[in-house]
Design an enzyme around this catalytic site. Structure first.
Site, PDB file in Angstrom:
ATOM      1  N   HIS A 164       3.363  -0.128   1.764  1.00  0.00           N
ATOM      2  CA  HIS A 164       2.549   1.039   1.418  1.00  0.00           C
ATOM      3  C   HIS A 164       3.315   2.243   1.932  1.00  0.00           C
ATOM      4  O   HIS A 164       3.793   2.242   3.061  1.00  0.00           O
ATOM      5  CB  HIS A 164       1.183   0.936   2.103  1.00  0.00           C
ATOM      6  CG  HIS A 164       0.455   2.234   2.170  1.00  0.00           C
ATOM      7  ND1 HIS A 164      -0.296   2.729   1.129  1.00  0.00           N
ATOM      8  CD2 HIS A 164       0.396   3.181   3.136  1.00  0.00           C
ATOM      9  CE1 HIS A 164      -0.802   3.895   1.467  1.00  0.00           C
ATOM     10  NE2 HIS A 164      -0.412   4.194   2.685  1.00  0.00           N
ATOM     11  N   CYS A 197       0.274   3.665  -4.550  1.00  0.00           N
ATOM     12  CA  CYS A 197       0.754   4.622  -3.562  1.00  0.00           C
ATOM     13  C   CYS A 197       2.243   4.869  -3.703  1.00  0.00           C
ATOM     14  O   CYS A 197       2.733   5.986  -3.469  1.00  0.00           O
ATOM     15  CB  CYS A 197       0.459   4.099  -2.162  1.00  0.00           C
ATOM     16  SG  CYS A 197       1.116   2.458  -1.873  1.00  0.00           S
TER      17      CYS A 197
END
Lengths: 494, 169
Positions: free
Chosen positions: B39, B109
């Site tokens: 992430h 993301c």
């Protein structure tokens, strides 16, 4: 600006040797919302470029901000200067006439906290604050306050009503706590907020909040002293004062610790302390673990009952955090010899880190994995992948997988047995699917007879007429016909 | 030319969502080695920005519930001021990066970080991060779990959502 570029192969126009002076290049101009291809002369200036763009995008030239390779293109520059060539992309931001008011201010002020603005205290602090008030919106006495506070903060009210993606106040609280954990100054800033101080000086409200916690209610039933303490307004007020004023709190804590260590030295004193700890503080801490940190209030007030852990050394632990995270570290450390609460802290590890998929693991984690045994198993597995493989291939595991796969109800019962805020169907499904996959990977969900159909036929064709024996052999060898034949021949006297 | 404008450093914060488990279990489960489930977030102007199931969010650097990043990659410097950047993000948040457009594999993301990185500095984020979904999907395990993974939103706690008042959800 005439089109010499008509013959130019626009694809490989990156080297200037091919194009002659003043040739047209096609530059892609990209805004957050869309993009356009603009044809412009290669040695145009940025101003000319902007003219073209303002026509295309229907915006005023001074609203345009062009960015290329991290640099802002100024009007005096030329495209060449920045290395803008054919086929490249330039980013465009069109400044809106008014500043992006609420959105920007509330977001940028994430760190610039209460100190800056008085009434409209920004982002997390008031959202946090409103969430704590909101969480007690249930009990009848609090509601009049709740709407006032929430509606007082414009867009932030919708923020909390949006619930950051869920209407669950518990999530809001969790979020707030994690924010607090990451940014300790926030706490002191929250405390300094006059609104918060106001709220805290209202003992009734605080009492409501504490009482509303169901675990607290249980605790109160078991230990009537606690309810006495809560009902004593003088004590509550003092507690509020304490919570409000960290310096005073520290003083008090120090006094407490000194008194306690004195207590310890009295013969039999240590035992008394220990009893107090295990009876009062431990259930309190475990209650607080699942819920919002009402715990420290009780800890503060409960100090007068002597609920502080009997530590052999001076208590250097960080002060109980009035808005603190439920996974407080105190029980496991402060207890000295009493390691009883050690096991129960496993479930409270930071959820979104240990759960790879970042799903709200408060519910998932409490399903199959919350038992300490399971936790340590998971840990071992992650340390030793071979173990996992062994575990999966063990025969009893296979049959368990098979039965689980065949009987999804049983699988769903496991996660569903968790008392926590429901494992939603998606997560249950996930568990089932995972299990099925594992089971499917190991063995099919059919009976051996069906599974080994083909092999059985083969064996039959070869002359092994004893179907039972064939089946046994096949099962034993896992479907390997040759090995099964060996087995069959070996067992028959021939 | 650069003297008139201040330069701001741009960093990429990379978090491993699996907390090390991917590195150990991936050869077993996927058949290939994945060092982590990444992430990412962009840190610029002293704030961390990322995209999740709730839309574009920001927080103090390292301030999500994920804690400190696994690694920090320097993406370069940018001249883009905070004001312009906020405008840009607001536009993005209204158009292409709304919360309900989040998709674990295709619009996540890392997609966001990549786009913002290009906007700010002109360079992309490292390929091993953006290639992760493709890597996973190319394994039978990934394919099998696909329908389930399609419905997952990752939204690390601790951020403030941009344009919350739009109430996109």
């Amino acid at each position: 600006m005439e089109d010499n570029g008509g013959e130019d192969p626009v694809n490989n126009n990156n080297d200037t040797t091919v194009s002659s002076e003043g040739s047209i290049i096609k530059v892609t101009v990209k805004t957050p919302k869309d993009k356009e291809e603009i044809a412009i002369s290669e040695d145009a200036s940025v101003t000319q470029f902007k003219e073209e763009i303002s026509r295309r995008f229907k915006a005023k030239q001074d609203q345009l901000v062009l960015i290329f390779a991290g640099k802002i293109l100024k009007d005096g520059d030329s495209l060449n200067q920045h290395g803008i060539k054919d086929g490249l992309t330039v980013h465009l931001v069109i400044k809106t006439a008014h500043k992006a008011g609420d959105g920007a201010s509330s977001s940028t002020s994430c760190t610039s906290q209460v100190g800056s603005s008085s009434g409209s205290s920004s982002g997390p602090s008031s959202a946090a604050h409103s969430s704590t008030v909101g969480s007690t919106g249930g009990p009848a006495s609090a509601p009049p306050q709740t709407p006032n506070i929430l509606t007082g903060f414009g867009d932030l009210s919708s923020l909390s009503s949006m619930g950051m993606g869920s209407a669950n106040f518990m999530e809001l609280q969790q979020q707030m706590q994690s924010q607090l954990m990451s940014n300790p100054e926030m706490l002191s800033q929250i405390m300094e907020n006059p609104l918060v101080q106001n709220m805290m000086s209202n003992p009734d409200l605080m009492r409501q909040m504490i009482v509303a916690n169901p675990q607290m209610q249980q605790l109160m039933e078991r230990n009537p002293e606690i309810s006495h303490m809560l009902n004593n307004p003088e004590l509550m007020r003092q507690t509020m004062e304490l919570a409000r004023n960290p310096a005073m709190m520290q003083e008090m804590m120090r006094n407490q610790d000194r008194a306690l260590s004195n207590l310890e030295s009295i013969p039999g004193g240590y035992n008394a302390l220990r009893r107090m700890y295990t009876d009062i503080q431990e259930p309190m801490f475990s209650a607080a673990r699942d819920q919002f940190g009402n715990n420290p209030f009780s800890a503060l007030g409960g100090n007068s009952d002597g609920g502080v852990q009997p530590s052999r050394t001076e208590n250097r632990e960080p002060l109980p955090n009035p808005w603190g995270p439920p996974s407080s570290t105190n029980p496991s450390e402060g207890g000295g010899g009493t390691g009883t609460t050690g096991s129960s802290t496993t479930g409270s590890t930071n959820p979104s880190v240990s759960n790879p998929l970042g799903v709200n693991s408060a519910s998932l984690g409490n399903g199959m994995f919350s038992s300490p045994g399971m936790q340590s198993l998971m840990q071992q597995i992650s340390e030793n992948p071979q173990l996992m493989q062994n575990m999966l291939s063990a025969p009893y595991m296979r049959s368990m997988m098979q039965s689980l796969a065949q009987n999804p109800d049983m699988a769903s019962q496991n996660p569903a047995s968790s008392p926590s805020a429901g494992t939603n169907p998606a997560q249950q499904l996930m568990m089932q699917q995972m299990l099925q996959m594992f089971a499917g990977g190991n063995a099919s969900s059919q009976t051996p007879e069906v599974q080994f159909q083909q092999q059985l036929e083969q064996l039959g064709a070869m002359g092994f007429i004893n179907r039972e024996a064939n089946l046994q052999a096949l099962i034993a060898t896992g479907g390997d016909v040759n090995a099964a034949i060996e087995r069959l021949l070996g067992s028959q006297p021939s | 030319m650069d003297q008139n404008y201040t330069l701001y450093p741009v960093k990429l914060y990379v978090y491993d969502l699996s907390n090390g488990m991917a590195r150990q279990l991936s050869p077993l489960m996927l058949g290939k080695q994945l060092d982590g489930i990444w992430h990412t977030a962009i840190v610029v102007h002293g704030e961390e920005f990322f995209y999740g199931g709730e839309g574009i969010a920001n927080c103090p650097p390292g301030g999500t519930s994920l804690g400190e990043p696994n690694s920090i990659i320097d993406l370069g410097i940018t001249e883009v001021t905070e004001e312009i950047f906020m405008e840009y993000l607001s536009s993005l948040g209204e158009s292409t990066y709304r919360g309900n457009q989040y998709h674990l594999f295709e619009w996540n993301c890392n997609t966001f970080s990549n786009e913002v990185a290009q906007f700010l500095t002109g360079s992309k984020i490292p390929a091993h991060i953006t290639d992760l979904p493709a890597e996973v999907l190319s394994t039978p395990f990934g394919q099998a779990l696909r329908p389930l993974l399609d419905s997952i939103n990752i939204a690390p706690q601790g951020g403030n959502t941009f344009n919350g008042h739009y109430g996109q959800r």
